[in-house]
Design an enzyme around this catalytic site. Sequence first.
Site, PDB file in Angstrom:
ATOM      1  NE  ARG B 105      -0.551   0.060   4.973  1.00  0.00           N
ATOM      2  CZ  ARG B 105      -1.143   0.219   6.149  1.00  0.00           C
ATOM      3  NH1 ARG B 105      -2.451   0.372   6.224  1.00  0.00           N
ATOM      4  NH2 ARG B 105      -0.446   0.225   7.273  1.00  0.00           N
ATOM      5  CB  CYS B 109       5.398   9.846  -6.364  1.00  0.00           C
ATOM      6  SG  CYS B 109       6.293  11.396  -6.228  1.00  0.00           S
ATOM      7  CD  GLU B 144      -2.001   4.073   9.459  1.00  0.00           C
ATOM      8  OE1 GLU B 144      -1.190   3.413   8.793  1.00  0.00           O
ATOM      9  OE2 GLU B 144      -2.536   3.634  10.493  1.00  0.00           O
ATOM     10  CD  GLU B 315      -6.077   2.457  11.632  1.00  0.00           C
ATOM     11  OE1 GLU B 315      -5.076   1.816  11.970  1.00  0.00           O
ATOM     12  OE2 GLU B 315      -6.354   2.735  10.449  1.00  0.00           O
ATOM     13  CD1 TRP B 323       1.341  -3.373  12.616  1.00  0.00           C
ATOM     14  CD2 TRP B 323       3.053  -2.246  13.530  1.00  0.00           C
ATOM     15  NE1 TRP B 323       0.815  -2.453  13.492  1.00  0.00           N
ATOM     16  CE2 TRP B 323       1.836  -1.743  14.065  1.00  0.00           C
ATOM     17  CE3 TRP B 323       4.259  -1.688  13.971  1.00  0.00           C
ATOM     18  CZ2 TRP B 323       1.797  -0.711  15.013  1.00  0.00           C
ATOM     19  CZ3 TRP B 323       4.220  -0.674  14.910  1.00  0.00           C
ATOM     20  CH2 TRP B 323       2.996  -0.198  15.426  1.00  0.00           C
ATOM     21  CD  GLU B 363      -2.969  -4.215   8.691  1.00  0.00           C
ATOM     22  OE1 GLU B 363      -4.190  -4.219   8.942  1.00  0.00           O
ATOM     23  OE2 GLU B 363      -2.318  -3.178   8.509  1.00  0.00           O
ATOM     24  CD  GLN B 364      -1.733 -14.413   7.580  1.00  0.00           C
ATOM     25  OE1 GLN B 364      -0.639 -14.772   7.239  1.00  0.00           O
ATOM     26  NE2 GLN B 364      -2.816 -15.033   7.135  1.00  0.00           N
ATOM     27  CG  HIS B 366      -3.522  -5.686  13.531  1.00  0.00           C
ATOM     28  ND1 HIS B 366      -4.493  -5.378  14.446  1.00  0.00           N
ATOM     29  CD2 HIS B 366      -2.779  -4.566  13.412  1.00  0.00           C
ATOM     30  CE1 HIS B 366      -4.357  -4.127  14.842  1.00  0.00           C
ATOM     31  NE2 HIS B 366      -3.319  -3.611  14.239  1.00  0.00           N
TER      32      HIS B 366
END
Lengths: 633, 633, 633
Positions: B105, B109, B144, B315, B323, B363-364, B366
């Site tokens: 992700r 630019c 983010e 969040e 991570w 993100e499994q 998470h």
Amino acid sequence: MQRTLGTCYYPEHWPEAVWERDAARMAEAGLTWVRIGEFAWGRIEPAPGDLHWDWLDRAIGVLGQAGLKVVLGTPTATPPRWVVDKHPDMLAVDAEGRPRKFGSRRHYCFSHAGYQEECRRIVTLMADRYGRNPHVAAWQTDNEYGCHDTILSYSEAARGAFRDWLAQRYQSPDALNRAWGNVFWSMDYASFDDVDLPNLTVTEPNPSHALDFRRFSSDQVVRFNQVQAEIIRARSDAPIAHNYMGRVTDFDHFKVGDDLEIASWDSYPLGFLEDRVGADDAKKRHFARQGDPDFQAFHHDLYRAVGRGRWWVMEQQPGPVNWAPYNPAPLPGMVRLWSWEAFAHGAEAVCYFRWRQAPFAQEQMHAGLLRPDSADAPAMDEARQVAAEIAEAPEVQPAQAPVALIFDYDADWAWSVQPHGAGLSYFGLVLECYRALRRAGLSVDIIRPDAAQLAGYKAIFAPGLMHIPDDMKAALLASDAQVVLGPRAGARTRDMAIPDRLPPDLPGIDLKVTRVESMRPDMPVPLSGDGAVTGYLDEIEGVGETVLETEAGQPVAMRFGGLTYLAGWLDARGFDRLVSEIAGRAGVATHPMPEGVRIRDTGTERFWFNYNPHPVSVEAGELPPAGVIRQPR
Amino acid sequence: MQRTLGTCYYPEHWPEAVWERDAARMAEAGLTWVRIGEFAWGRIEPAPGDLHWDWLDRAIGVLGQAGLKVVLGTPTATPPRWVVDKHPDMLAVDAEGRPRKFGSRRHYCFSHAGYQEECRRIVTLMADRYGRNPHVAAWQTDNEYGCHDTILSYSEAARGAFRDWLAQRYQSPDALNRAWGNVFWSMDYASFDDVDLPNLTVTEPNPSHALDFRRFSSDQVVRFNQVQAEIIRARSDAPIAHNYMGRVTDFDHFKVGDDLEIASWDSYPLGFLEDRVGADDAKKRHFARQGDPDFQAFHHDLYRAVGRGRWWVMEQQPGPVNWAPYNPAPLPGMVRLWSWEAFAHGAEAVCYFRWRQAPFAQEQMHAGLLRPDSADAPAMDEARQVAAEIAEAPEVQPAQAPVALIFDYDADWAWSVQPHGAGLSYFGLVLECYRALRRAGLSVDIIRPDAAQLAGYKAIFAPGLMHIPDDMKAALLASDAQVVLGPRAGARTRDMAIPDRLPPDLPGIDLKVTRVESMRPDMPVPLSGDGAVTGYLDEIEGVGETVLETEAGQPVAMRFGGLTYLAGWLDARGFDRLVSEIAGRAGVATHPMPEGVRIRDTGTERFWFNYNPHPVSVEAGELPPAGVIRQPR
Amino acid sequence: MQRTLGTCYYPEHWPEAVWERDAARMAEAGLTWVRIGEFAWGRIEPAPGDLHWDWLDRAIGVLGQAGLKVVLGTPTATPPRWVVDKHPDMLAVDAEGRPRKFGSRRHYCFSHAGYQEECRRIVTLMADRYGRNPHVAAWQTDNEYGCHDTILSYSEAARGAFRDWLAQRYQSPDALNRAWGNVFWSMDYASFDDVDLPNLTVTEPNPSHALDFRRFSSDQVVRFNQVQAEIIRARSDAPIAHNYMGRVTDFDHFKVGDDLEIASWDSYPLGFLEDRVGADDAKKRHFARQGDPDFQAFHHDLYRAVGRGRWWVMEQQPGPVNWAPYNPAPLPGMVRLWSWEAFAHGAEAVCYFRWRQAPFAQEQMHAGLLRPDSADAPAMDEARQVAAEIAEAPEVQPAQAPVALIFDYDADWAWSVQPHGAGLSYFGLVLECYRALRRAGLSVDIIRPDAAQLAGYKAIFAPGLMHIPDDMKAALLASDAQVVLGPRAGARTRDMAIPDRLPPDLPGIDLKVTRVESMRPDMPVPLSGDGAVTGYLDEIEGVGETVLETEAGQPVAMRFGGLTYLAGWLDARGFDRLVSEIAGRAGVATHPMPEGVRIRDTGTERFWFNYNPHPVSVEAGELPPAGVIRQPR
Ligand SMILES: [Zn+2]
Ligand SMILES: [Zn+2]
Ligand SMILES: [Zn+2]
């Protein structure tokens, strides 16, 4: 010759209105020299062929009128943007394959023909204009060859030039293949144009390949410098210098020096302690504001050899610098001490870098003799004190030291190509040996690896000479001095092969290195008695007298008459024992030094220096922190 | 305003059959908000122009029907593969010159015109469709900004845009050359098109060059976000937020925030402790399952300022994340504590990320409020408890704190361009100051560096403000508050030069920083009394009253009426002394906190938080591990 | 089968005149095997199609005449320069996107069709010529697949082949998208040609993407090797081997092994201790001259499985090597010990690398049986002693061990894609388990993750099996053995998703991993009793009997009949407890070993090995440093 002081000045950085006042203050402070011009190409030639000499004419005039002598630098370390636009492939390429972009300095590849031609042109123009200028009393070529890791370039230009260099050296690909042992992994080349630069290989490249690339890269610097020196010499009688750096060993300074009258170097004791001495944290703390007690002295002695006796400190740290990981201020008195340490080693001149701290650009945090607001910075008083002291001091009286230490750039490259153990380096080994000699109170001449340099010494230390040519072997064996060779002495032929008869392969000496090993730094091998071998050990067989041995009885130093073979990398205590042993045999008196205190003898005086932040009492008197005692001999 | 809870949900990740049950469980748990959509571009527009809104219509409908309010995210942080195929050069390029590929992700630019146009298009379509949807009660732009180091791009697009930005700012290359001091190393440019991005230079680039690139890069984010905000605002009355990250300082959050109604951030206390707080190992162990006691609070206070009072946690970490270098589970009770710490600092909403742990993709690992098998995860009970507690709690009552702390992104960039000592950072300095204020039991407002923000405070701390515009200097000097400036206050002009009269160059204040030094972290300089300077020290000359000094008598803090200049980076004990001194003068009562205990005052309550894994007894009662006490004021 | 010795020889490195003498000395020393040819492509075919077999004919003849059996290597690990000139894009590309240049070895991408064709051609020519040569008694394909990190290539060739592999596996992009969960961050692909290699992504790539790339890369090696094996097998009856490396897990050795008759590996105990065992400094010091007591044994047992019982040490370290960070000399006796440890584990042959130390090229510092001057190196006497001893020893008598340990390359890739905690690796976990088994004096069979391998064991350890196919689950549950699974057992489906019913998802076992956490290595979680969990912990819920638990009462091992689920990564003491518990239940007698002492049982003997540099007294007698005791069973 009278000792002198100087400074580095950038008239292009300041309004012309202040030049005269600056010059007067320099003269008033007792300075003799002012180096200018080495980064000024952009103001001399802001566009191709559009030459603006007028401001430089006036700057030299103003400085000269104030009684100062100008050292004029060729501006080739900072080609302007338009030069790069004209020659986009002149940029050096790093070992990762990335061009090193415009935007700072030293952004060129030594092998680029187009850039070489630009340099020839601008240096010729400069020498034509100022070669006979009465105020230009010395020259400097370029600036700090090798700084910022700029010797090794992996560009197309370098690749082409390397192939030519190999063709010249080997004449045929088969000769190269044999010399390198390319049969080893089917690495034979059918043509010189098949040879690539030794970066980004899957695993390590052939060490012969890597070493030849190091030698080629050094030769490119020698040639680059030689061109400038020849142009200037044809147009000026003033001596030519280059300002070398500390612990830059990527080119052969002796060979560059052969084309120059003066060697000089840029001495930043506090920056170097943090970023290149290799000291541990405790030592970095203890000497944070004074610098390493031996590192500057080592380079003084080295560059005295490079300059064949004539050498300067072209840039002397005057306060905090901007570029080290940490940038503390020097202890009061250290600027004076550093200056006198240089003079004690025979410096003709010490120039403080820089006159006034620049408020802008990369070095705005680098102290000068003046603050950015033109007030005196703390170093100014110390410079004035030194000026007063040298006015009273006897002239420079060089004296041959009793002890010589050989420094060989080729050996440094061979070790770097093949350290065998992590962290081992030739420079580090020679410096450790030098430290032990200094701890023993000995003055040392560093000499190049040349048979003609050996005469007159009582002891010659030559650690780590990986390749020793036959005439050098003969000269070492014929010397009256106590000679110390090893570890890794004669470990390789010129082509980086192990000699057929095994190292060190010295005629008439029954000694063989039958196996070598490197060891973790936390695994010292204790010597019988005191001290230890650390990191590296040659296993030797021979009929000499064992001088040092491990607790297990393995010989670590073996003597054959005046020759001692040192088989291991010694720790400090081990080196102290070796130095004591050799000095004793050589009839050289030693003076064990307290920690952080060092001496240096000239023809007329013994100098005492205290690098500690606390006072020390020595036979010559009380040394305050940063103290210097000059004792007539 | 009533405090609220929410969660982050990805209807596109789950069979449509479970949406209704999920929505019902969210509502049942007491959640108000559900954020969706921000990574769904690929399902909204799987091929160019092939728009699939139907599923999103239905998802919003199902959630809305359950009584939930939707926060709808624009999906521009995850352009689908076909967008990259259409604009292959839209990928950002890292500092090593490598395009950052598709496959995760934030692969864009900010300067790429083609991608900007794609964003304009998709955001317009989304706002057209949902701008008046009754269930869409708030918006989020992108996701983010800056996460994964995505602000600085060295692409062709960035280079072109940077040149335009410079041309706009400086109007002529000569003005740029003067501003940057390009004369220094012949770095003058004849054209803006000569200016390259400041990566891969041979040695460091000009700090003015680097700082302008940082400023440009920030401006690109501001513009990128502004375009989206304007599109949405023209089509919706719902407030717009962005979810910022922890310790991302590469763009000016205040400027981005000026285009939004709400600031929000993503708070991962355990992940951040491991990967960005900068804690030592002992601290990481002690707080491994609770998170740093000050890091979240700091961001809460910072983003309250960015949101001009309106801010959320978008969040909130609900369990182990995936991570960080190490990913432990939180201590029971911490999810509740973190939620209440946010509310104590004025949060309007706290949303747990994420509803259900995803069984697939990045993100499994998470945690969510639900396990992958849809059973409640441990955080669910704590969320329910918080929901019950806020239902009974008074409404959000913001109160101005007695103490302000200025945070200036531009100063952060200046420090990062020129830290002077390894490891020194502006963020680190401000956080150390903030910690000391918290240890003293003080509630703090973080404010932007703006003269208009200073009113009403008894004390204003402004450490490390490298450049202070004239109006800000005037406002600080005119303030009735106790003001603390330095170290490095006013150390640079706007153009990153040292001011002519030397820093801090404050009108009417007789104070000069005459020299600066940085020091090894293992070389603290003891203060007379207690505490030490560590890492950085301005050498100052002035006529003020010495408030702190080194054991050797060098002034470290000097007072001029209500202004105190802090010359060094203090250790914790030193900062505690300074805070105590300033609070005393300002008439602000302090409450020294036990280790790991913190308080925060709102208009109606004092909150006590125990970040320790052991109980602590405080005046308000017994705090169990992870304990929270709410004490009416 | 009789145990045998051998060596590795490079006739092309030496004058033909010495071949005969070398061969005679090999035979005299008691060697049976001589491996040649694997780096000789450049001398076989110095230019395209210009074949020079004559020298190789003669070399094989000379060796064979001396009574030696030749192992002939295919030369595909070192394609000559002209091959690269013909196929410039055959070079592998590293993860940073840089082609890995010619100049050492292994400079090829397994996926390059042109290079595959060159290999097919040269291997066919070689097998045609020597397939029926009476002296060629075995073959070796290529050399050390994977050495120097050469399995994963990010080249264009690899990208194309990966797309083909994916198309084959998934048949449609939508199937791939579903399998990988590409919906997560809009990562869906519309075509297989959209899929890029998973390097240089902005943040981590999809773990399913990364895992499939690992599987693909392994398959490329299997295919590459299979081609060679098939060519040779069609032309020769001699068995075919490959020489694997230590701790190279980037391809599935079992699958490569399925195409070969013999597994072999290259055992460098001292080099490996320094560069890949993962030992701490204290251990590195203690075993610096002996090597890790378990690392070689582990590989012996692993490769016995890979070779389905037939395995060799193809290269045995005989002295200091050149390539580790530090390269000490072995303790006297260790070359013998290492040889016997291999035979104790069932090796058919141990070949010393290399016969004579090369004076040139990359491995000139690598010891051989001969010094570069052809004198015996110290290892020669130890080799002679082993030759004498095996002549007297009973034949190789393999015996099934009581305990099996499963090793699964696919699990290793899954852990490497998603370690969850810094430093955690599958290989590390399995090795820790193996160490505990060895400390308990147990002989171990390592087996592949295949239901057919489970028969006959009393205990089966299968730590860390991230994905367990259904038939394997069934077989494990049906086994009579005590079976240990976990941590992370069945944590993922084949496609790297969390199973719907949560791990380990074992039919009929009421056990769920409800949450997982990783922890700092300095934060061990103490077990009730003794030992600790370190680094990783599954939170489990289930109805089994708790075998181990934390001090806080969290279950760490839970038993369901013969199945024990291990929830955490245990420290050494914890693993010792687990092994003791399981062995007790399984009825396997343990013999706790003194530090550095190990035993291994064959069908006829118990071997005792002392890896310590000091003597140890054991029940079988006095073990001197490097001592070996052979005790009849
Ligand atoms: Zn002009
Ligand atoms: Zn469609
Ligand atoms: Zn031929």
